[in-house]
Design a protein around this motif. Structure first.
Motif, PDB file in Angstrom:
ATOM      1  N   ILE A   1       0.846  -1.204   0.000  1.00 10.88           N
ATOM      2  CA  ILE A   1       0.000   0.000   0.000  1.00 10.88           C
ATOM      3  C   ILE A   1       0.880   1.253   0.000  1.00 10.88           C
ATOM      4  O   ILE A   1       0.600   2.214  -0.700  1.00 10.88           O
ATOM      5  CB  ILE A   1      -0.877   0.114   1.266  1.00 10.88           C
ATOM      6  N   ARG A   2       1.906   1.239   0.824  1.00  5.73           N
ATOM      7  CA  ARG A   2       2.745   2.438   0.913  1.00  5.73           C
ATOM      8  C   ARG A   2       3.421   2.756  -0.407  1.00  5.73           C
ATOM      9  O   ARG A   2       3.505   3.904  -0.823  1.00  5.73           O
ATOM     10  CB  ARG A   2       3.826   2.251   1.987  1.00  5.73           C
ATOM     11  N   LYS A   3       3.920   1.719  -1.075  1.00  3.94           N
ATOM     12  CA  LYS A   3       4.708   1.949  -2.296  1.00  3.94           C
ATOM     13  C   LYS A   3       3.823   2.031  -3.530  1.00  3.94           C
ATOM     14  O   LYS A   3       4.251   2.485  -4.574  1.00  3.94           O
ATOM     15  CB  LYS A   3       5.735   0.825  -2.475  1.00  3.94           C
ATOM     16  N   ASP A   4       2.589   1.509  -3.410  1.00  2.00           N
ATOM     17  CA  ASP A   4       1.652   1.548  -4.531  1.00  2.00           C
ATOM     18  C   ASP A   4       2.254   0.970  -5.820  1.00  2.00           C
ATOM     19  O   ASP A   4       2.175   1.561  -6.891  1.00  2.00           O
ATOM     20  CB  ASP A   4       1.186   3.000  -4.758  1.00  2.00           C
ATOM     21  N   TYR A   5       2.868  -0.197  -5.686  1.00  2.00           N
ATOM     22  CA  TYR A   5       3.444  -0.855  -6.865  1.00  2.00           C
ATOM     23  C   TYR A   5       2.356  -1.147  -7.884  1.00  2.00           C
ATOM     24  O   TYR A   5       1.246  -1.536  -7.525  1.00  2.00           O
ATOM     25  CB  TYR A   5       4.071  -2.196  -6.471  1.00  2.00           C
ATOM     26  N   GLN A   6       2.691  -1.049  -9.161  1.00  2.00           N
ATOM     27  CA  GLN A   6       1.707  -1.339 -10.211  1.00  2.00           C
ATOM     28  C   GLN A   6       2.081  -2.606 -10.971  1.00  2.00           C
ATOM     29  O   GLN A   6       1.889  -2.688 -12.175  1.00  2.00           O
ATOM     30  CB  GLN A   6       1.606  -0.152 -11.185  1.00  2.00           C
TER      31      GLN A   6
ATOM     32  N   ASP B   1      -6.778  -2.143  -0.957  1.00  2.56           N
ATOM     33  CA  ASP B   1      -6.942  -2.442  -2.377  1.00  2.56           C
ATOM     34  C   ASP B   1      -5.739  -3.238  -2.881  1.00  2.56           C
ATOM     35  O   ASP B   1      -4.830  -2.685  -3.492  1.00  2.56           O
ATOM     36  CB  ASP B   1      -7.099  -1.126  -3.147  1.00  2.56           C
ATOM     37  N   ILE B   2      -5.770  -4.508  -2.593  1.00  2.00           N
ATOM     38  CA  ILE B   2      -4.648  -5.376  -2.983  1.00  2.00           C
ATOM     39  C   ILE B   2      -5.223  -6.661  -3.557  1.00  2.00           C
ATOM     40  O   ILE B   2      -6.191  -7.201  -3.029  1.00  2.00           O
ATOM     41  CB  ILE B   2      -3.778  -5.703  -1.747  1.00  2.00           C
TER      42      ILE B   2
ATOM     43  N   ASP C   1      -1.099  -8.015  -7.271  1.00  2.00           N
ATOM     44  CA  ASP C   1       0.029  -7.593  -6.440  1.00  2.00           C
ATOM     45  C   ASP C   1       0.810  -8.790  -5.935  1.00  2.00           C
ATOM     46  O   ASP C   1       2.025  -8.764  -5.835  1.00  2.00           O
ATOM     47  CB  ASP C   1      -0.497  -6.804  -5.229  1.00  2.00           C
TER      48      ASP C   1
END
Ligand code: ADP
Ligand code: MG
Length: 405
Positions: free
Chosen positions: A64-69, A98-99, A125
């Motif tokens: 969540i913190r890094k919001d990897y796509q 939201d994962i 993710d």
């Protein structure tokens, strides 16, 4: 210590609260800060100590913190049951987040393959997978692991036992060198050290091994002959409706099936589970067991590691596992997360030596309950002497042990 001391995002804390965890378990307390620091880690603790959340929580918090796509996390586990269980735990803990995660495992039909493939194309993710199946998908290039941040090898000892070493090494060639690698295992055989030294970089090591069964398990044993086992079990379980979930472990499929038919014939509500069943049959049997549709589940060792069935009232070892650590896993099915449980082991002559090793491993002399007299005479318990006929030249000395019909 509280979960909020880890400074998780509030949506992660909400998930923890919703799932009902009050405080971190010891392995969670020790490993979560290390994982958060970005280091590689080896985490050793017996089954049932909460290793899944130990890696799932800090990883989802990072995502969540890094919001990897892109696929940022790969979790490898030995069996489809474990993969599904980890995936469910992610779903629960990430409920307010939201994962997305995908469970990838073998078996099933072409539709299962296609839906896994579709899920990859839509992106996720986290991928939770058995090594063999993941490798099959990787061969087709629609799955990109080149930006992976976290790799988790869960139940690493079991994966090696099942021969996944080469598959794991191959999967790693699809991942970047720069990544965090976490290895979790219930036991630490030498081959795990080897795997760890090849995959992890300067890992921290947290170990709660000692191979002690969970506290709160009352252990007892009967010393007897093989042909007394089924009658003893029938005697022990008669009119025990208050024991809702009873799990019986056998070392072989043959014993599993024959005990099942014997108990069923005697009117008990039992089912058996072993590798001859299809995956969907196994899932169905487990589901029915959890729902209390029947009382007694007779299982080969496929169930002894990792699988989380709560509230087992009684574990019976129909025979003694050759590997002492497996004993700890088997009885780890009962008394999970602080409740109380009971484990009873049936020791025939051949298993005495192995049971002696177990008692040594767990540093406990397990109480031997005298056999009910109506079952006839029992063998003597003498684990040092009864070596299963390994030293054949002395076998004439034990002749009197072998007939009790
Ligand atoms: P392991 O992987 O070490 O065998 P699991 O991760 O499967 O253990 O956890 C065992 C059980 O304990 C599961 O039912 C899980 O939901 C529960 N559990 C995990 N962490 C906690 C906690 N902090 N508080 C209460 N129950 C927990
Ligand atoms: Mg586990």
């Amino acid at each position: 210590m509280k979960f909020k001391d880890f400074n998780f995002k509030s949506s992660v804390l909400d998930g923890i609260e919703a799932i009902g965890f009050q405080t971190p378990t010891p392995i969670q307390e020790e490993t979560i800060p290390i994982i958060q620091s970005g280091k590689d880690l080896i985490g050793i603790a017996q089954t049932g100590t909460g290793k899944t959340a130990a890696f799932v929580l800090p990883i989802i918090d990072q995502i969540i913190r890094k919001d990897y796509q892109y696929v940022s996390t790969l979790i490898l586990a030995p069996t489809r049951e474990l993969v599904m269980q980890i995936d469910r735990q992610i779903e629960g803990l990430a409920y307010f987040v939201d994962i997305s995660s995908i469970a990838v495992y073998g078996g099933g039909d072409g539709a299962a393959w296609d839906s896994q493939k579709n899920a990859f194309t839509q992106g996720a993710d986290i991928i939770v997978a058995t090594p063999g199946r993941l490798l099959s998908h990787l061969a087709f290039n629609y799955l990109d692991l080149s930006q992976l941040k976290h790799l988790v090898l869960d139940e690493a000892d079991k994966m090696l036992d099942m021969g996944f070493y080469d598959d794991i090494k191959k999967i790693l060639t699809y991942t970047p060198k720069e990544r965090q690698s976490l290895l979790f295992s219930a036991t630490m055989p030498e081959k795990i050290n080897k795997l760890a030294s090849e995959i992890l970089v300067n890992p921290e090591r947290i170990s709660f091994s000692g191979s002690k069964p969970a506290e709160g398990v009352i252990q007892a044993a009967y010393v007897l002959y093989d042909d007394q086992k089924n009658d003893l079990i029938a005697y022990l379980l008669k009119d025990k409706e208050d024991l809702k979930n009873i799990l019986v472990f056998t070392s072989t499929k043959k014993n599993c099936k024959s005990l099942y038919s014997d108990l069923t014939r005697k009117g008990f509500l039992a089912k058996d589970i072993h590798s001859d069943l299809e995956q969907n049959e196994r899932i169905e049997v487990l589901r029915e067991f959890k729902n209390h549709s029947f009382q007694i589940l007779i299982a080969t060792d496929i169930l002894s590691r990792g699988i989380d069935i709560e509230n087992i009232d009684l574990v019976i070892n129909y025979d003694i596992p050759a590997d002492a650590e497996d004993y700890v896993h088997r009885i780890g099915r009962t008394a999970r997360a602080k409740s109380e449980g009971l484990a009873i082991s049936l020791i025939n002559e051949k298993d005495q030596q192995n049971f002696g090793k177990i008692e040594k491993l767990i540093e406990t002399d397990i109480f031997k309950i005298p056999l009910p007299p109506f079952l006839g005479k029992a063998p003597e318990y003498s684990p040092k002497k009864n070596n299963g006929g390994k030293y054949k030249k002395f076998s004439h000395k034990k002749k009197n042990f072998s007939k009790n019909k």
